[in-house]
Structure formats: C-alpha cells, structure tokens
Design a protein around this motif. Structure first.
Motif, PDB file in Angstrom:
ATOM      1  N   LEU A 492      27.922  79.029  27.923  1.00  0.00           N
ATOM      2  CA  LEU A 492      27.879  77.638  28.371  1.00  0.00           C
ATOM      3  C   LEU A 492      29.215  77.224  28.968  1.00  0.00           C
ATOM      4  O   LEU A 492      29.264  76.538  29.998  1.00  0.00           O
ATOM      5  CB  LEU A 492      27.499  76.719  27.198  1.00  0.00           C
ATOM      6  N   GLU A 495      29.469  78.528  32.503  1.00  0.00           N
ATOM      7  CA  GLU A 495      28.615  77.822  33.453  1.00  0.00           C
ATOM      8  C   GLU A 495      29.176  76.444  33.783  1.00  0.00           C
ATOM      9  O   GLU A 495      29.109  75.983  34.930  1.00  0.00           O
ATOM     10  CB  GLU A 495      27.200  77.711  32.893  1.00  0.00           C
ATOM     11  N   ASP A 646      21.669  69.471  31.754  1.00  0.00           N
ATOM     12  CA  ASP A 646      20.697  70.557  31.921  1.00  0.00           C
ATOM     13  C   ASP A 646      21.214  71.859  31.321  1.00  0.00           C
ATOM     14  O   ASP A 646      20.474  72.571  30.616  1.00  0.00           O
ATOM     15  CB  ASP A 646      20.385  70.760  33.402  1.00  0.00           C
ATOM     16  N   LYS A 647      22.449  72.184  31.596  1.00  0.00           N
ATOM     17  CA  LYS A 647      23.024  73.437  31.088  1.00  0.00           C
ATOM     18  C   LYS A 647      23.191  73.393  29.575  1.00  0.00           C
ATOM     19  O   LYS A 647      22.956  74.381  28.875  1.00  0.00           O
ATOM     20  CB  LYS A 647      24.353  73.725  31.785  1.00  0.00           C
ATOM     21  N   TRP A 648      23.589  72.222  29.057  1.00  0.00           N
ATOM     22  CA  TRP A 648      23.762  72.096  27.601  1.00  0.00           C
ATOM     23  C   TRP A 648      22.399  72.229  26.911  1.00  0.00           C
ATOM     24  O   TRP A 648      22.286  72.921  25.892  1.00  0.00           O
ATOM     25  CB  TRP A 648      24.408  70.757  27.289  1.00  0.00           C
ATOM     26  N   GLU A 649      21.399  71.545  27.425  1.00  0.00           N
ATOM     27  CA  GLU A 649      20.076  71.579  26.793  1.00  0.00           C
ATOM     28  C   GLU A 649      19.423  72.950  26.930  1.00  0.00           C
ATOM     29  O   GLU A 649      18.626  73.350  26.076  1.00  0.00           O
ATOM     30  CB  GLU A 649      19.179  70.495  27.404  1.00  0.00           C
ATOM     31  N   ALA A 650      19.784  73.698  27.991  1.00  0.00           N
ATOM     32  CA  ALA A 650      19.271  75.072  28.117  1.00  0.00           C
ATOM     33  C   ALA A 650      19.889  75.961  27.046  1.00  0.00           C
ATOM     34  O   ALA A 650      19.234  76.872  26.518  1.00  0.00           O
ATOM     35  CB  ALA A 650      19.592  75.618  29.507  1.00  0.00           C
ATOM     36  N   ALA A 651      21.148  75.681  26.688  1.00  0.00           N
ATOM     37  CA  ALA A 651      21.821  76.461  25.645  1.00  0.00           C
ATOM     38  C   ALA A 651      21.351  76.057  24.249  1.00  0.00           C
ATOM     39  O   ALA A 651      21.223  76.900  23.358  1.00  0.00           O
ATOM     40  CB  ALA A 651      23.334  76.288  25.768  1.00  0.00           C
ATOM     41  N   PRO A 653      18.293  74.000  23.149  1.00  0.00           N
ATOM     42  CA  PRO A 653      17.061  73.230  23.423  1.00  0.00           C
ATOM     43  C   PRO A 653      16.536  72.460  22.224  1.00  0.00           C
ATOM     44  O   PRO A 653      15.748  71.526  22.399  1.00  0.00           O
ATOM     45  CB  PRO A 653      16.069  74.316  23.867  1.00  0.00           C
TER      46      PRO A 653
END
Length: 802
Positions: A492, A495, A646-651, A653
């Motif tokens: 994370l 990214e 978006d990137k945080w929630e992908a890491a 969820p």
C-alpha cells in the motif's frame, strides 16, 4: 397575614422602582446561573461508581517506575499480574479481575435484512472476565457472568443490542471485532452515566489471554487494568506492606538508588480525580472542583455586592417611608423582616430566571465540553437543595446589611449630606465596589494569562513538520515471521507513493506528537541504572517526512526489524553525552536486544507542551506500525482522496476508511487548555458584566441625586466632559485600589497554574497593566454612557422647580 402584607408591599416596591429592580434581578440571575452551572459541573464530576455495593472494598493495581528521569505513573499492568496477585495475596484479596479497554473499535454485524454493516465505535468495548461481576454491580437482562467464560463470546448492552440488531434479545447473533467472530451470549443493562467503566460490549478475555500473557512481566499497556475486591476483614495497609516483596519476586531486587518498578493500590473513588493515572473516561481533578466552587462563590458574592450597593444607594428614597412606619409603631425587627421579604422576592424571581437561563445555556455547554448534564428538576434532589440553599444564602447576604442600614433611621428623619449613617453607608459601598473591581480584575488578568499561554504553546516550534501531512490508519497488525509473500502495508505504501501530489510516505506507530505514547526503559553497557524512554516505531522515511533534524550520525534504514536506534537530544544528555557524536555507535540494551545508536535528532515534542521533553528512541519494527503518513504537495489532495481511499480499501476491504490531518491532531492535544481558557473567559465575562450592571445602577442613582447639581454646574459654564469626569474619577480611584489587591493575588495563583506547563510564558508587567487598562475602559464605557446622558440634559428642566 403579616407575611402576606410584607410581600404585597415588596411587589409594590418592585413596580415602583422598576429600573433598580431590573438591574438587581438581572445581576442576581447572572450570578445564580453561573453558580448553578458550576455546581452541575462539580456534581457531574463527583460520586463516580458510587453505586457499587462493595465500593469501599474495590481497588485497582497501578504501576509506578523510578528512573534517573524521575517517577512516572500508569494505570497499566502486565496482564499476567492478575493471577499472580490473587494467588500470592489470597489472604487479603477476595477476587481479582482483568480488563482491557479498546477505543476507536471497528465492529461488524449482520443487520436484520441480512446485509453486513460496519461501524467505528469511539468507546465502549472491553475484554473482561466473568470475575468482573463478582466485583462490580451490573445487572444482567439475559444470561449471567459465565456467559463470557468461553472464548469468542460477548455480552452487549441493551442500547447496543437494539442499535445493531433492532431487538432486545440478540443472543446467538454474531458480532465481528478485530477480525474475530464473537457470539452474543448475554445482554446487560446500560451502564450508569457516572461510571469510569463504560462498557457496552464486553468480550471474553479467554479469547486473547494466551496472546496477552505471552509477554509475561515484560510488557505494560495503559489499556490493561487489574481490579480487585478486598476481603471484608482484611486491611489494605497489610496488603500494601506486601507489595514491595511481590514486586521484587517478579521484577528482581532494585538497585541501591531505588530505581525500578513499583505496584501501588488505588481506591475506586479516586479513579475520576487522580491525575497520575488514566481511566476509561474523562477526569475531573480535585483542583478543578475547588476552582469551579471558588468561581461559583465569587459570582454569587459579586451579584450580592451589586444588590447591597444598589439597595443602600437607594436608601435615601426609603427614609420617609421608614420614618412613617416607625411613627406608626413598626419595630425595627418588623422593618428588617419587611426589607428581607423584598430581597427574598427579588431572589426568588432571579432564581426562576436562572433555572430557565441555565437550561438554555446547557444546550451549548454540553456539546462543547462533551458532557450530558441537566437540571433534573423532577428527579434531582441535590439541585433543589442547591437552589433553595442559594436563595436563603443570597437573601441573607444581600438583604441583611441594607435592611439594617435602612431600618436604623429615626422616625421622620431623612439622611442628610453629613449624616453619620450616610458616611458609613458610602464607605461600605466604596469598599464593596473595590471588592467588585478586585474580582473583575482578577478574572481579567487570569483570562489574559491563560489566553497568552495558549497562544504561546500554539506558536512554539514543535521540532517537526506538521503541515500538509495526512495520517491513515493501518487496521491489521502484521508480524514479520507471518508474512509469506509481500507485506500488505508495504505494498500500500508503494502504491500511495506513486500517486501525484504525494511526495513521501512513511509507516509508523504514531506521528511525532500524539495523545498516546509507548514507554519502556533501557540500560547502557556497564550500567545497571535504567533510563526511561518513549518508543517510536518507524520506517526509514519517517525522519525525512516529518523533517526531524539530524544532529549526529545517520537515520534508520528502511527495514522491518530492529537494526539500530536513533535517539533524541534529551536521551543523549540523560545517558551522559554532551557531544552527541560520541554516542553514535554506542550500544543500547533494549528489550534484551543490544543495538547501536545510529544517530541523534534534535528534540521534538511527543505530547502536549504541558509535559516536559522526554527521552525518545526511534526504531524499525513492522509489527508495531499502525499508521501510514502522507506528505502532500500542491493542491491535489482533494482530487487524489478518492484514489487514496480506493487503494486503502483494496488493501483492507473489511475495514472502514478514515483519515486525519496531523495539524488537527496536534490541535486536539490542547483541547483541554482551549476549553479551560474559553470557560475561564466565559465566567470572567459574566463577573465583569455583573460588575457593569452594578456600576450602571450606581451611576444612575448618582445622576438622579445630582440632577440639580449638574444643572447648576452647566449654567455656571461647566462642559459635558468635565461633568463626565466628575462621575468617573471617583470610580477610577476605586479601580486602582482593586488592582492593587488583585495583581499580587492573581500573579500568585496564575504562577501556580503555569507550573502545570513545561513551557510557559513569563508574567511581565504588561499583562497586569493590560488588565488594569481593560478595567478602566470597561468602567469608563459603563460610567461614561450613563453620565454623558446626565451631562447632556437641559439644565432648564432640572432647575425649573427651583
């Protein structure tokens, strides 16, 4: 019948002397309202956890540690202590229990419609044991203490049960916390408002017991607490006498200097006031209670002074009335009761207005101070006792002296300009005005000092960069030995680093300055003397991101495990190094790991500026990282926020995205000081306004009495300015006398207050002279406004009857 006549006469007097009555009622209303609110604040901060039947036998084990830096205190204990404490001290301890409180907890649950929801609860979650209910009183609506004996079980409060599951019986439902599923096995009655154990969700400690006790006696967190119930016939002094031996058994013998840990005993009734130790709630220290009580008394005294001044000033108008009453046979005691009944009526009306005004002000005070207090007129006996007590006391304080003075005139005698009664009355009124100016100037100086102190700590260099830095939480702990492929948080970080508008990213356990700190102690080679220090678990970009200044050596490598330390100036000095370069390369023994010092950074503040600088060690430790800090550049954060989310929630969820700006976090460290300054300013303004009402009333009376004198002076050529000066110069003398009294006392008190701050302003003459100047301005506006109207009146109108 006589009493009825007294109050009829009092009503007639109120109607006849409308302006005087309005000023008296307004002054008393403000004073009583201020006292009422302060009474409610003190009452709200008292008698916490007083409802437990065994309250006098409930205690908490707390920890102190003496090091070369002084003595530190924490409510935290090693979790393993609980069983050892009960086993080793069973002669005195009936039962002991462990609690671990969690703030800002994300809770997941299945809604009645089958969907899954997540919320973040700032408070209310704790791990606990069934023995908790052997010590504390908490009613079960469903289930019993054994309901949380098994791992992965939970008890929930009635309110939370209805909030999450929309039903009173959620037994069997599953709630998700910390990536674990907990089955609801019981429902508790809501906890009382006045408790320092505000648990809405109690999770079985058995779920995490092995993990918590794995560190044995080496780890202490302030969230981990031990409570115990003393046996009925046991002595707490006998138990305290055994604590040194208990500590030595598990921590070893102290060195000759006495350095090392100690366990102390804290009674339940001090949890809400002892500032050395935290709790699961806000706190009200004893000094705050004394301060609030003192301010409340001062406000009541100030409004009583107003009443006395205005009533005695108006005594001349009552002289003929009193003379006629005496000629008709009224005794002095009857006259005093008549005059006291007038005061009682005014006080009663003012008290009624105070209740209305107090209820209105609480709508603003409660959210500002984070409280939930109310008058509780239908159920709060203490409020009624206070109101009735204030009515009686204020009536006596405000009414006795004026009643004595007014009733002392002989029948048919009017106060003449040289009467001894008037001289005494004027002298007393002058003294009371001085007291009122003393009160006003004391508050003004205190407010100026607190405001200047707050501005000072807001502007001081904290030693790190706090602007344009955003913090994101890392909700899942990672252990180096369990990462098989790639760390989620490091992925994370990479990214986020690639996003435009973000110049740098750092993993850490906390920013340089935060409300919570991790503390421990270490030793240097060849020394057994422990040095207490704070720990910052950071990656290799932390120093550059927060712009910490390196004074010697280098920073940390970007590693997942410890390879060396960076320390601050205070630690270097505590270790005996004046030249910081000499410390670079030296070994430090921390947690059994011997590692070199790689660098020394300039001191930076890690907590509120009310606390002194402490030693700090920066080290690598991926398993301790709880935050990602982003340094922004340009104005692109708003545009990038959606991408960051978006990137945080992908890491992560399963968790809820949130962020905060570091400068806001730093400001929050001073919420207490900010609220103290605002509260002091509020009550200072109240005291000043009450004084202004009194001044306005006195000047009005003087203007009415000197109408003809003013007219003659104007006919003889006096200017309006000279007449205004005639009114103001007498009060300016009284202001100066009040200042002479207020300045040294305010200086002494505020010096004591400033000692609570590690960084403090100096009390120079400008602050005190500013207080005097502000008082002069307020008095001039108040006196000048009314006296200017008198000065501008047409002298023909005032002299026509002559």
């Amino acid at each position: 019948m006589i009493i009825n006549n007294y109050f009829k006469t009092a009503l007639r007097i109120l109607r006849r002397e409308k302006s005087n009555s309005i000023i008296n009622i307004a002054g008393l209303t403000l004073g009583i309202t201020g006292g009422l609110i302060l009474f409610l604040l003190v009452a709200n901060g008292s008698n916490f956890d007083d409802y437990h039947k065994n309250k006098d036998r409930i205690y908490r084990v707390v920890t102190s540690e003496k090091t070369s830096n002084g003595e530190s205190f924490t409510q935290g204990i090693p979790p393993i202590l609980v069983s050892a404490f009960q086993d080793d001290l069973e002669a005195e301890v009936e039962t002991a229990t462990f609690t671990s409180y969690r703030r800002n907890s994300m809770i997941g649950f299945a809604k009645p419609d089958g969907s899954f929801s997540k919320v973040v609860e700032p408070t209310g979650v704790a791990y606990a044991e069934p023995s908790f209910f052997d010590i504390f009183d908490r009613e079960f609506l469903i289930g019993d203490p054994s309901s949380i004996e098994s791992p992965n079980t939970a008890l929930i409060s009635k309110t939370w049960a209805e909030k999450y599951f929309q039903k009173e019986d959620p037994v069997g439902e599953v709630i998700k916390y910390d990536d674990k599923d907990f089955k609801i096995s019981g429902v508790l009655e809501d906890y009382p408002v006045k408790t320092d154990l505000p648990f809405d969700l109690m999770l079985s400690y058995a779920t995490i017991k092995k993990e918590k006790e794995g560190s044995e006696w080496g780890g202490i967190s302030d969230t981990d607490n031990c409570y115990f119930l003393l046996k009925e016939n046991a002595s707490i002094k006998n138990l305290e006498a055994q604590l040194p031996g208990f500590t030595e058994k598990y921590y070893g013998e102290k060195d000759k200097s006495g350095f090392g840990k100690n366990f102390l005993i804290q009674p339940l009734n001090t949890l809400h006031s002892d500032m050395r130790f935290g709790n699961y709630n806000s706190k009200m220290p004893f000094i705050a209670k004394v301060t609030f009580i003192g301010i409340g008394l001062v406000l009541l005294v100030s409004c009583c002074i107003n009443f006395v001044n205005l009533t005695t000033a108006a005594a001349v108008k009552r002289s003929k009335e009193i003379g006629i009453r005496k000629i008709l046979g009224s005794s002095r005691s009857q006259l005093i009761f008549q005059l006291l009944s007038e005061t009682l009526l005014v006080t009663f009306i003012a008290t009624g207005f105070s209740v209305i005004l107090g209820e209105f002000l609480l709508k603003f005070i409660n959210p500002y101070l984070g409280l939930n207090i109310s008058l509780q007129l239908t159920s709060g006996l203490s409020v009624w006792i206070y109101l009735i007590g204030v009515m009686i006391i204020v009536t006596l304080l405000s009414g006795l002296y004026p009643a004595w003075i007014i009733s002392s005139g002989k029948g048919g005698k009017v106060y003449s300009s040289n009467s001894s009664e008037k001289k005494r009355g004027f002298s007393m009124r002058s003294s009371l005005v001085v007291v009122q100016f003393f009160i006003s100037q004391f508050f003004i100086i205190a407010t100026l000092v607190m405001y200047s102190q707050f501005q000072y700590i807001q502007k001081i260099d904290l030693g790190f960069q706090k602007d344009a830095i955003v913090t994101l939480p890392i909700p899942v702990n990672e252990q180096v030995d369990t990462i098989q492929n790639q760390s989620v948080m490091r992925t994370l970080k990479g990214e986020l680093q690639r996003l435009s508008g973000i110049s740098m990213v750092s993993l850490n356990n906390a920013p340089p300055s935060s409300s919570g700190v991790l503390g421990t102690s270490f030793t240097l080679p060849g020394s057994d003397e422990p040095i207490s220090t704070q720990i910052k678990e950071v990656d290799g970009d932390y120093i550059d991101l927060f712009e910490l200044e390196l004074l010697a050596g280098t920073g940390l490598s970007d590693m997942d495990t410890m390879s060396g330390f960076v320390v601050n100036e205070t630690l270097a000095k505590a270790a005996g190094y004046e030249d910081y370069k000499d410390l670079v390369g030296e070994q430090i023994d921390l947690w059994g790991n011997m590692m070199p010092v790689k660098g020394v950074v300039k001191d930076f503040n890690t907590t509120s500026l009310s606390k002194p600088m402490e030693p700090v060690i920066l080290l690598n430790n991926l398993s301790g990282f709880h935050n990602i800090s982003l340094k922004l550049e340009g104005d692109s954060f708003e545009q990038n926020l959606a991408l960051i989310q978006d990137k945080w929630e992908a890491a992560y969820p399963e968790h809820i995205f949130s962020y905060s700006f570091l400068d806001d976090q730093v400001k929050n460290l001073y919420n207490g000081e900010r609220k103290t300054s605002t509260t002091l300013a509020l009550f200072s303004s109240l005291a000043i306004f009450i004084g202004c009402l009194g001044l306005y009333g006195l000047v009005t009376f003087m203007a009415n009495n000197k109408t003809k004198e003013i007219g003659i002076r104007k006919v003889l050529g006096a200017t309006s300015e000279s007449i205004v000066l005639l009114f103001t110069k007498e009060f300016f003398k009284l202001i100066f006398f009040g200042f002479v009294l207020a300045a040294p006392i305010a200086g002494f008190v505020m010096n004591m207050v400033l000692k609570e701050f590690a960084y403090q302003i100096s009390l120079g003459p400008i602050l005190f002279l500013s207080g005097l100047g502000i008082t002069f301005i307020i008095a001039f506006i108040t006196v000048g406004f009314r006296s200017f109207g008198a000065a501008m009146a047409n002298p023909v109108d005032s002299l026509r009857s002559e």
